[in-house]
Design an enzyme around this catalytic site. Sequence first.
Site, PDB file in Angstrom:
ATOM      1  N   THR A 152       8.810   4.523  -6.735  1.00 48.50           N
ATOM      2  CA  THR A 152       9.195   4.259  -8.117  1.00 48.50           C
ATOM      3  C   THR A 152       9.009   5.512  -8.974  1.00 48.50           C
ATOM      4  O   THR A 152       8.234   6.400  -8.633  1.00 48.50           O
ATOM      5  CB  THR A 152       8.316   3.123  -8.677  1.00 48.50           C
ATOM      6  OG1 THR A 152       8.504   3.019 -10.073  1.00 48.50           O
ATOM      7  CG2 THR A 152       6.827   3.354  -8.413  1.00 48.50           C
ATOM      8  N   ASP A 153       9.689   5.510 -10.145  1.00 42.79           N
ATOM      9  CA  ASP A 153       9.462   6.612 -11.092  1.00 42.79           C
ATOM     10  C   ASP A 153       8.111   6.486 -11.800  1.00 42.79           C
ATOM     11  O   ASP A 153       7.629   7.447 -12.411  1.00 42.79           O
ATOM     12  CB  ASP A 153      10.596   6.687 -12.130  1.00 42.79           C
ATOM     13  CG  ASP A 153      10.774   5.426 -12.955  1.00 42.79           C
ATOM     14  OD1 ASP A 153      10.045   4.433 -12.729  1.00 42.79           O
ATOM     15  OD2 ASP A 153      11.653   5.419 -13.848  1.00 42.79           O
ATOM     16  N   GLU A 154       7.484   5.293 -11.697  1.00 45.21           N
ATOM     17  CA  GLU A 154       6.225   5.087 -12.437  1.00 45.21           C
ATOM     18  C   GLU A 154       5.087   5.966 -11.927  1.00 45.21           C
ATOM     19  O   GLU A 154       4.079   6.129 -12.615  1.00 45.21           O
ATOM     20  CB  GLU A 154       5.807   3.617 -12.379  1.00 45.21           C
ATOM     21  CG  GLU A 154       6.827   2.711 -13.004  1.00 45.21           C
ATOM     22  CD  GLU A 154       6.277   1.381 -13.511  1.00 45.21           C
ATOM     23  OE1 GLU A 154       5.048   1.229 -13.616  1.00 45.21           O
ATOM     24  OE2 GLU A 154       7.098   0.508 -13.804  1.00 45.21           O
ATOM     25  N   TYR A 178      -0.563  -0.780 -10.507  1.00 39.79           N
ATOM     26  CA  TYR A 178       0.643  -0.815  -9.672  1.00 39.79           C
ATOM     27  C   TYR A 178       1.093   0.606  -9.343  1.00 39.79           C
ATOM     28  O   TYR A 178       1.306   0.958  -8.173  1.00 39.79           O
ATOM     29  CB  TYR A 178       1.778  -1.572 -10.389  1.00 39.79           C
ATOM     30  CG  TYR A 178       3.149  -1.274  -9.841  1.00 39.79           C
ATOM     31  CD1 TYR A 178       3.525  -1.702  -8.567  1.00 39.79           C
ATOM     32  CD2 TYR A 178       4.081  -0.534 -10.583  1.00 39.79           C
ATOM     33  CE1 TYR A 178       4.786  -1.414  -8.055  1.00 39.79           C
ATOM     34  CE2 TYR A 178       5.346  -0.251 -10.081  1.00 39.79           C
ATOM     35  CZ  TYR A 178       5.689  -0.684  -8.806  1.00 39.79           C
ATOM     36  OH  TYR A 178       6.933  -0.381  -8.300  1.00 39.79           O
ATOM     37  N   LYS A 182       1.313   2.616  -5.714  1.00 37.95           N
ATOM     38  CA  LYS A 182       2.543   3.198  -5.178  1.00 37.95           C
ATOM     39  C   LYS A 182       2.343   4.695  -4.927  1.00 37.95           C
ATOM     40  O   LYS A 182       2.827   5.237  -3.931  1.00 37.95           O
ATOM     41  CB  LYS A 182       3.718   2.982  -6.135  1.00 37.95           C
ATOM     42  CG  LYS A 182       4.194   1.553  -6.255  1.00 37.95           C
ATOM     43  CD  LYS A 182       4.772   0.960  -4.982  1.00 37.95           C
ATOM     44  CE  LYS A 182       6.111   1.537  -4.593  1.00 37.95           C
ATOM     45  NZ  LYS A 182       6.712   0.791  -3.434  1.00 37.95           N
TER      46      LYS A 182
HETATM   47  P1  NAD Z   1       9.925  -7.790  -5.431  1.00 33.68           P
HETATM   48  O1  NAD Z   1       8.556  -8.084  -5.937  1.00 33.68           O
HETATM   49  O2  NAD Z   1      11.086  -8.545  -5.989  1.00 33.68           O
HETATM   50  O3  NAD Z   1       9.960  -7.999  -3.852  1.00 33.68           O
HETATM   51  C1  NAD Z   1       8.924  -7.586  -2.999  1.00 33.68           C
HETATM   52  C2  NAD Z   1       9.114  -8.265  -1.652  1.00 33.68           C
HETATM   53  O4  NAD Z   1       8.080  -7.792  -0.774  1.00 33.68           O
HETATM   54  C3  NAD Z   1       8.991  -9.797  -1.706  1.00 33.68           C
HETATM   55  O5  NAD Z   1      10.019 -10.392  -0.959  1.00 33.68           O
HETATM   56  C4  NAD Z   1       7.635 -10.067  -1.068  1.00 33.68           C
HETATM   57  O6  NAD Z   1       7.546 -11.328  -0.417  1.00 33.68           O
HETATM   58  C5  NAD Z   1       7.514  -8.910  -0.079  1.00 33.68           C
HETATM   59  N1  NAD Z   1       6.127  -8.582   0.255  1.00 33.68           N
HETATM   60  C6  NAD Z   1       5.080  -8.446  -0.598  1.00 33.68           C
HETATM   61  N2  NAD Z   1       3.961  -8.155   0.089  1.00 33.68           N
HETATM   62  C7  NAD Z   1       4.325  -8.082   1.395  1.00 33.68           C
HETATM   63  C8  NAD Z   1       3.609  -7.795   2.596  1.00 33.68           C
HETATM   64  N3  NAD Z   1       2.290  -7.538   2.585  1.00 33.68           N
HETATM   65  N4  NAD Z   1       4.281  -7.789   3.768  1.00 33.68           N
HETATM   66  C9  NAD Z   1       5.621  -8.082   3.797  1.00 33.68           C
HETATM   67  N5  NAD Z   1       6.341  -8.371   2.700  1.00 33.68           N
HETATM   68  C10 NAD Z   1       5.697  -8.365   1.514  1.00 33.68           C
HETATM   69  O7  NAD Z   1      10.116  -6.230  -5.603  1.00 33.68           O
HETATM   70  P2  NAD Z   1      11.441  -5.388  -5.927  1.00 33.68           P
HETATM   71  O8  NAD Z   1      11.608  -5.308  -7.392  1.00 33.68           O
HETATM   72  O9  NAD Z   1      12.528  -5.853  -5.067  1.00 33.68           O
HETATM   73  O10 NAD Z   1      10.962  -3.938  -5.437  1.00 33.68           O
HETATM   74  C11 NAD Z   1      11.133  -3.532  -4.084  1.00 33.68           C
HETATM   75  C12 NAD Z   1      10.546  -2.146  -3.914  1.00 33.68           C
HETATM   76  O11 NAD Z   1      11.204  -1.244  -4.794  1.00 33.68           O
HETATM   77  C13 NAD Z   1       9.067  -2.055  -4.260  1.00 33.68           C
HETATM   78  O12 NAD Z   1       8.466  -1.199  -3.335  1.00 33.68           O
HETATM   79  C14 NAD Z   1       9.035  -1.459  -5.650  1.00 33.68           C
HETATM   80  O13 NAD Z   1       7.859  -0.726  -5.852  1.00 33.68           O
HETATM   81  C15 NAD Z   1      10.251  -0.568  -5.615  1.00 33.68           C
HETATM   82  N6  NAD Z   1      10.922  -0.320  -6.896  1.00 33.68           N
HETATM   83  C16 NAD Z   1      11.284  -1.370  -7.704  1.00 33.68           C
HETATM   84  C17 NAD Z   1      11.975  -1.115  -8.889  1.00 33.68           C
HETATM   85  C18 NAD Z   1      12.408  -2.234  -9.811  1.00 33.68           C
HETATM   86  O14 NAD Z   1      12.880  -1.951 -10.925  1.00 33.68           O
HETATM   87  N7  NAD Z   1      12.312  -3.493  -9.418  1.00 33.68           N
HETATM   88  C19 NAD Z   1      12.271   0.202  -9.245  1.00 33.68           C
HETATM   89  C20 NAD Z   1      11.867   1.253  -8.407  1.00 33.68           C
HETATM   90  C21 NAD Z   1      11.215   0.966  -7.233  1.00 33.68           C
HETATM   91  O1  DAU Z   2      10.440   2.058 -13.423  1.00 38.51           O
HETATM   92  C1  DAU Z   2      10.483   1.352 -12.214  1.00 38.51           C
HETATM   93  C2  DAU Z   2       9.636   0.108 -12.319  1.00 38.51           C
HETATM   94  O2  DAU Z   2      10.336  -0.791 -13.184  1.00 38.51           O
HETATM   95  C3  DAU Z   2       9.340  -0.544 -10.967  1.00 38.51           C
HETATM   96  O3  DAU Z   2       8.563   0.334 -10.199  1.00 38.51           O
HETATM   97  C4  DAU Z   2       8.606  -1.874 -11.159  1.00 38.51           C
HETATM   98  O4  DAU Z   2       8.435  -2.516  -9.903  1.00 38.51           O
HETATM   99  C5  DAU Z   2       9.411  -2.751 -12.076  1.00 38.51           C
HETATM  100  O5  DAU Z   2       8.704  -3.958 -12.332  1.00 38.51           O
HETATM  101  C6  DAU Z   2       9.715  -2.039 -13.405  1.00 38.51           C
HETATM  102  O6  DAU Z   2       8.504  -1.857 -14.182  1.00 38.51           O
HETATM  103  P1  DAU Z   2       8.458  -2.121 -15.777  1.00 38.51           P
HETATM  104  O7  DAU Z   2       7.058  -2.401 -16.146  1.00 38.51           O
HETATM  105  O8  DAU Z   2       9.184  -1.059 -16.508  1.00 38.51           O
HETATM  106  O9  DAU Z   2       9.366  -3.474 -15.825  1.00 38.51           O
HETATM  107  P2  DAU Z   2       9.218  -4.823 -16.652  1.00 38.51           P
HETATM  108  O10 DAU Z   2      10.491  -5.584 -16.448  1.00 38.51           O
HETATM  109  O11 DAU Z   2       7.939  -5.531 -16.377  1.00 38.51           O
HETATM  110  O12 DAU Z   2       9.189  -4.308 -18.158  1.00 38.51           O
HETATM  111  C7  DAU Z   2      10.255  -3.541 -18.703  1.00 38.51           C
HETATM  112  C8  DAU Z   2       9.869  -3.142 -20.123  1.00 38.51           C
HETATM  113  O13 DAU Z   2       9.852  -4.339 -20.928  1.00 38.51           O
HETATM  114  C9  DAU Z   2       8.459  -2.574 -20.223  1.00 38.51           C
HETATM  115  O14 DAU Z   2       8.450  -1.575 -21.251  1.00 38.51           O
HETATM  116  C10 DAU Z   2       7.606  -3.761 -20.656  1.00 38.51           C
HETATM  117  C11 DAU Z   2       8.558  -4.577 -21.493  1.00 38.51           C
HETATM  118  N1  DAU Z   2       8.333  -6.047 -21.453  1.00 38.51           N
HETATM  119  C12 DAU Z   2       8.229  -6.663 -20.259  1.00 38.51           C
HETATM  120  C13 DAU Z   2       8.037  -8.035 -20.188  1.00 38.51           C
HETATM  121  C14 DAU Z   2       7.890  -8.734 -18.860  1.00 38.51           C
HETATM  122  C15 DAU Z   2       8.315  -6.760 -22.644  1.00 38.51           C
HETATM  123  O15 DAU Z   2       8.449  -6.183 -23.744  1.00 38.51           O
HETATM  124  N2  DAU Z   2       8.126  -8.119 -22.588  1.00 38.51           N
HETATM  125  C16 DAU Z   2       7.975  -8.786 -21.401  1.00 38.51           C
HETATM  126  O16 DAU Z   2       7.780 -10.025 -21.425  1.00 38.51           O
END
Ligand code: NAD
Ligand code: DAU
Length: 376
Positions: A152-154, A178, A182
């Site tokens: 992730t970019d985080e 988190y 990562k």
């Molecule tokens: P998500 O939470 O929707 O899905 C995670 C999946 O991993 C789920 O299906 C869960 O059951 C599975 N999982 C969790 N723990 C596990 C374990 N111990 N063994 C096997 N499976 C397991 O997450 P997502 O949003 O799809 O993100 C997927 C990946 O991409 C993550 O690594 C996250 O850090 C990364 N990522 C997400 C975003 C975003 O915006 N969602 C952005 C950048 C990177």
């Molecule tokens: O940048 C990549 C990341 O983006 C991934 O690595 C993470 O897995 C993914 O969850 C996401 O993280 P964020 O914390 O940015 O996403 P989230 O959807 O939780 O929140 C987006 C923005 O909105 C953040 O600034 C927090 C804000 N927010 C979020 C929620 C859930 C609110 O203002 N209200 C809310 O209820």
Amino acid sequence: MNKQFVVDDNVLSQQRYSDKTIFVTGGAGFIGSNFVLEWLAKNRGRVVNLDKLTYAGNLNNLESIISDPRHLFVQGDIADSTFLRGLYLKYSPAAVINFAAESHVDRSIHGPEDFIQTNVVGTLRLLEETRAYWQGLSVSDAQDFRFLHVSTDEVYGTLDPSDPPFTETTAYAPNSPYAASKAASDHLVRAYHHTYRLPTLTTHCSNNYGPYQFPEKLLPLLIANATQGKALPIYGDGANIRDWLYVSDHCDAISVVLAHGKVGETYNIGGNAEHRNIDVVHAVCTILDELHPDSPVIPHAKLISFVKDRPGHDRRYAIDASKIRAELGWIPRVQFIEGLRQTVQWYLQHPDWVAQVTSGDYRHWVNKNYEARSKA
Ligand code: NAD
Ligand code: DAU
């Protein structure tokens, strides 16, 4: 490289894995399930999909391919070495793509332990079993093998308004449990390449949105709440900025990196779409006003409610994706407002999916996260 290369890539990656099996971890989650669906739709090869099915994993995401002979779903934990060893012996994958993770920042603030267990210990065990398997391969299979870690970019921390976007050389400065978990997993991946020469690739993507995202994350939470006339909680002043990328663009970028990325390298992936949260919320409300005029509260923007901020809330993320563009030819295709509209439409067309994931434990989470956040 130019744009044409991306188009050709569908053919190239198809050839590379078309008669092979890849492992996808976390393939029942949001991005993982989108990736597997797309991989099969483009006929790129077989997938063994291993997922623990935590609260975030959902077999309904995979309903359309559950009896597809090119897809095998196996429930299991990436931290379970014996389970992994058995899978490697049985299926001999040509590549592994590691999506499995605990992924929600707010949950990591309430309880970081699960994040360390899956994101750090889990990634370590997966790397270790992968190394043992890879070291037993023939020279040519070992050369072709890839371990792609989805990060992730985080991990780069937060930006001020005038800072340049994150590049692959930006120093790590994770701010949430988190992000720290990562970052630790990224370092392990790096170390396995440096020490054992495991052929790794790491990607750092910005905020994804699209179908099948669990409604704890901002966009699906807004859509689910708004259609039920519930408050739209905005943390702090709503001026935090995220760089949004439609999930299919992220999946394409991963396929491109897998097929053509340079071993040991990292690639940033972003949408070039920086928006303040408050602007995103207004955009969702406007789309809903048009597409769902039967909501209990219209206009939907009346539901906006500023609540207590997330502790340590990162102010701004922005990705400089020039490396993946210049070296591999990838660019995002879906414009933010177009992707947002498609996303809202998808959720409106899938009320059963939303009802299923928002029943049971989801309610406990909503109470835990939002009850203590009185209006700001
Ligand atoms: P998500 O939470 O929707 O899905 C995670 C999946 O991993 C789920 O299906 C869960 O059951 C599975 N999982 C969790 N723990 C596990 C374990 N111990 N063994 C096997 N499976 C397991 O997450 P997502 O949003 O799809 O993100 C997927 C990946 O991409 C993550 O690594 C996250 O850090 C990364 N990522 C997400 C975003 C975003 O915006 N969602 C952005 C950048 C990177
Ligand atoms: O940048 C990549 C990341 O983006 C991934 O690595 C993470 O897995 C993914 O969850 C996401 O993280 P964020 O914390 O940015 O996403 P989230 O959807 O939780 O929140 C987006 C923005 O909105 C953040 O600034 C927090 C804000 N927010 C979020 C929620 C859930 C609110 O203002 N209200 C809310 O209820």
